[in-house]
Design an enzyme around this catalytic site. Structure first.
Site, PDB file in Angstrom:
ATOM      1  N   HIS A   1      29.934  14.175  10.827  1.00  0.00           N
ATOM      2  CA  HIS A   1      29.614  15.603  10.960  1.00  0.00           C
ATOM      3  C   HIS A   1      29.466  16.238   9.574  1.00  0.00           C
ATOM      4  O   HIS A   1      28.509  16.991   9.328  1.00  0.00           O
ATOM      5  CB  HIS A   1      30.716  16.301  11.757  1.00  0.00           C
ATOM      6  CG  HIS A   1      30.637  17.796  11.727  1.00  0.00           C
ATOM      7  ND1 HIS A   1      29.917  18.531  12.650  1.00  0.00           N
ATOM      8  CD2 HIS A   1      31.191  18.706  10.880  1.00  0.00           C
ATOM      9  CE1 HIS A   1      30.030  19.817  12.372  1.00  0.00           C
ATOM     10  NE2 HIS A   1      30.794  19.948  11.306  1.00  0.00           N
ATOM     11  N   GLU A   2      30.395  15.938   8.665  1.00  0.00           N
ATOM     12  CA  GLU A   2      30.309  16.506   7.315  1.00  0.00           C
ATOM     13  C   GLU A   2      29.081  15.992   6.578  1.00  0.00           C
ATOM     14  O   GLU A   2      28.453  16.728   5.803  1.00  0.00           O
ATOM     15  CB  GLU A   2      31.582  16.178   6.524  1.00  0.00           C
ATOM     16  CG  GLU A   2      32.864  16.728   7.131  1.00  0.00           C
ATOM     17  CD  GLU A   2      32.809  18.232   7.361  1.00  0.00           C
ATOM     18  OE1 GLU A   2      32.167  18.928   6.568  1.00  0.00           O
ATOM     19  OE2 GLU A   2      33.401  18.697   8.350  1.00  0.00           O
TER      20      GLU A   2
ATOM     21  N   HIS B   1      26.181  18.161   7.257  1.00  0.00           N
ATOM     22  CA  HIS B   1      26.046  19.343   6.402  1.00  0.00           C
ATOM     23  C   HIS B   1      25.308  18.982   5.111  1.00  0.00           C
ATOM     24  O   HIS B   1      24.456  19.745   4.624  1.00  0.00           O
ATOM     25  CB  HIS B   1      27.431  19.906   6.065  1.00  0.00           C
ATOM     26  CG  HIS B   1      28.099  20.591   7.219  1.00  0.00           C
ATOM     27  ND1 HIS B   1      27.525  21.630   7.909  1.00  0.00           N
ATOM     28  CD2 HIS B   1      29.319  20.391   7.800  1.00  0.00           C
ATOM     29  CE1 HIS B   1      28.345  22.040   8.866  1.00  0.00           C
ATOM     30  NE2 HIS B   1      29.428  21.300   8.824  1.00  0.00           N
TER      31      HIS B   1
ATOM     32  N   GLU C   1      26.820  24.293  12.150  1.00  0.00           N
ATOM     33  CA  GLU C   1      27.765  23.398  12.824  1.00  0.00           C
ATOM     34  C   GLU C   1      27.073  22.609  13.930  1.00  0.00           C
ATOM     35  O   GLU C   1      27.325  21.407  14.096  1.00  0.00           O
ATOM     36  CB  GLU C   1      28.939  24.198  13.393  1.00  0.00           C
ATOM     37  CG  GLU C   1      29.791  24.881  12.347  1.00  0.00           C
ATOM     38  CD  GLU C   1      30.360  23.900  11.337  1.00  0.00           C
ATOM     39  OE1 GLU C   1      30.806  22.816  11.751  1.00  0.00           O
ATOM     40  OE2 GLU C   1      30.342  24.224  10.131  1.00  0.00           O
TER      41      GLU C   1
ATOM     42  N   ASP D   1      26.708  18.574  14.067  1.00  0.00           N
ATOM     43  CA  ASP D   1      27.093  17.805  15.259  1.00  0.00           C
ATOM     44  C   ASP D   1      25.936  16.928  15.732  1.00  0.00           C
ATOM     45  O   ASP D   1      26.139  15.771  16.140  1.00  0.00           O
ATOM     46  CB  ASP D   1      27.512  18.750  16.389  1.00  0.00           C
ATOM     47  CG  ASP D   1      28.894  19.349  16.172  1.00  0.00           C
ATOM     48  OD1 ASP D   1      29.615  18.870  15.276  1.00  0.00           O
ATOM     49  OD2 ASP D   1      29.249  20.300  16.901  1.00  0.00           O
TER      50      ASP D   1
END
EC number: 3.4.24.84
Length: 450
Positions: free
Chosen positions: A307-308, A311, A388, A392
């Site tokens: 997930h990070e 970003h 976010e 995801d």
């Protein structure tokens, strides 16, 4: 009509009071919606059942309701009633006059010194005004949900350091702002923007270097299996594994967390050791009983890191900087329109011709620009929530959707975060989508495969 409104201090005063009341009442309405949602959920949601006991859920629910009602009362008395009285009776002008009487030596009559005294007096007043609520929140509300607490000496040292740093930073910022406006005059807008850009660059450069000393200590990952999984994941997307840090956080009450920060060679993925199962230790025997079993499995940690990485891959750090710069430009443009306007100062009690620089900042940023700040905040929060969802989706594309869903469920339970939130309240306050929204989106993505 427009001219008379803009130049009439009495009308401006009533508009400022009306804006303050309307903005606060809207916040109270949203909070009331949130409270009603919490009352409607007396049982643990089915999806959280395997991770959260009914007893702990009841404590979280009680904490959420207690704190929400406290915010309601605190907002009503401290923000609305006190705020209206302060504006109506010219409190901010009164404090400026008191600051003038605190002058002992001639050199203290310089506006920089007067401004520092002024902000210091306001800080004392705000501290006293908020002290009862702060004491109640810290000693009564937080006791409803037991968490690991730092030692007394640690808390005293941290609070003392915070006060000293705040005072030094306040004096520095006030001095810079006042001198900049005095020397640049009508070009102060450009100077303020340039200073903000320079500060942003400095923060970008320094934060990666100060993560360790402020958050905790960087430690090697003892779990070799997890290390191998992370190396494989980062190699897939060509992210350097050496930029993935494990931080043993100093504050035992820190929540389980991981975040991406930075750009180019300064980029980092920071993983709190509280995110790891039993804080990444081979033997949890020495850990407090309430902390044992907390944290994520290897697969779930990898899903969070995926997930990070989303970003990073989607350039959210750069987009956030651009968003902030646009917001800063619009804020300063509105500020420079209002700052030299004398009737605004007269509306809050200053005599004609008396327009202290720092008082202008307090009044304009604290009251005049409230409508713009409210709208811009909602827009920026909407964008961060989209970030976010995109992160995801990136984790889903890497095949980690199922483990990410389980990780979200476990994290909410470990962090004692109440899982239910009103949609309208969330859109005005939360940087992240609610857990149920994120779970629903991940389930939709998985269903779309078939």
């Amino acid at each position: 009509m427009t001219g008379s409104f803009w130049h009439d201090p009495a009308i401006i005063l009533y508009i400022l009071i009306a804006v303050l009341v309307a903005d606060s009442l809207w916040s109270l309405y949203l909070l009331l919606r949130e409270i009603l949602i919490v009352y409607d959920v007396p049982q643990v949601p089915e999806v959280l059942g395997p991770y959260l006991s009914q007893e702990l859920f009841n404590k979280m629910r009680k904490y959420k309701l207690h704190k929400s009602w406290f915010i309601m009362v605190n907002t009503l008395f401290v923000v609305i009633i006190c705020g209206c009285l302060e504006l109506y009776f010219g409190f901010y002008a009164f404090v400026w006059r008191v600051a003038g009487k605190c002058v002992i030596w001639d050199w203290m009559q310089h506006e920089v010194c007067l401004s520092i005294i002024y902000v210091f007096l306001l800080s004392i007043y705000i501290t006293i005004k908020s002290l009862p609520g702060h004491i109640y929140e810290r000693w009564c509300i937080t006791s409803l949900v037991k968490r690991s607490k730092p030692r007394w000496l640690h808390r005293i040292l941290c609070d003392t350091l915070d006060i000293i740093c705040s005072l030094l930073l306040m004096a520095l910022l006030v001095s810079v702002v006042v001198l900049m406006v005095q020397f640049l005059g009508q070009y102060a807008f450009l100077g303020l923007y340039a200073a903000a850009v320079m500060l942003t660059v400095v923060v970008i450069l320094l934060v990666p270097c100060i993560i360790d000393p402020f958050l905790g200590k960087r430690v090697p990952l003892e779990n070799l299996a997890l290390q191998a999984d992370l190396e494989y994941l980062t190699a897939r997307v060509r992210f350097p594994i050496r930029q993935v840090y494990i931080i043993r956080v100093r504050d035992p009450a820190a929540g389980s967390n991981a975040f991406f920060y930075g750009c180019c060679c300064l980029k980092r993925i920071v993983i709190f050791d509280t995110l790891l199962l039993n804080r990444g230790r081979h033997s949890p025997a020495q850990m407090p009983a309430e902390d044992q079993g907390k944290g994520l499995t290897n697969a779930q940690v990898v899903a969070v890191v995926a997930h990070e990485l989303g970003h990073w891959k989607n350039g959210h750090f750069y987009k956030a900087i651009v968003m902030f710069q646009v917001h800063l430009l619009l804020t300063l443009l509105l500020f420079i329109i209002c700052f030299p306007h004398g009737p605004i100062y007269q509306a809050v009690g200053f005599e004609p011709g008396v327009q202290p620089i720092i008082a202008g900042f307090v009044i304009i940023f604290g009251f005049v620009l409230t409508p713009y700040f409210t709208i811009s905040n909602v827009l920026m929060l909407t964008m961060t929530r989209q970030f976010e969802y995109q992160a995801d989706k990136f984790a889903f594309k890497l095949g980690h959707a199922t483990h990410l869903r389980h990780a979200l469920l476990k994290l909410y339970a470990d962090n004692l975060s109440f899982p239910i939130s009103d949609g309208c309240y969330s859109s005005w306050h939360h940087t992240h989508p609610t857990m149920l929204h994120r779970l629903g989106r991940l389930e939709q993505l998985e269903a779309s495969r078939f």
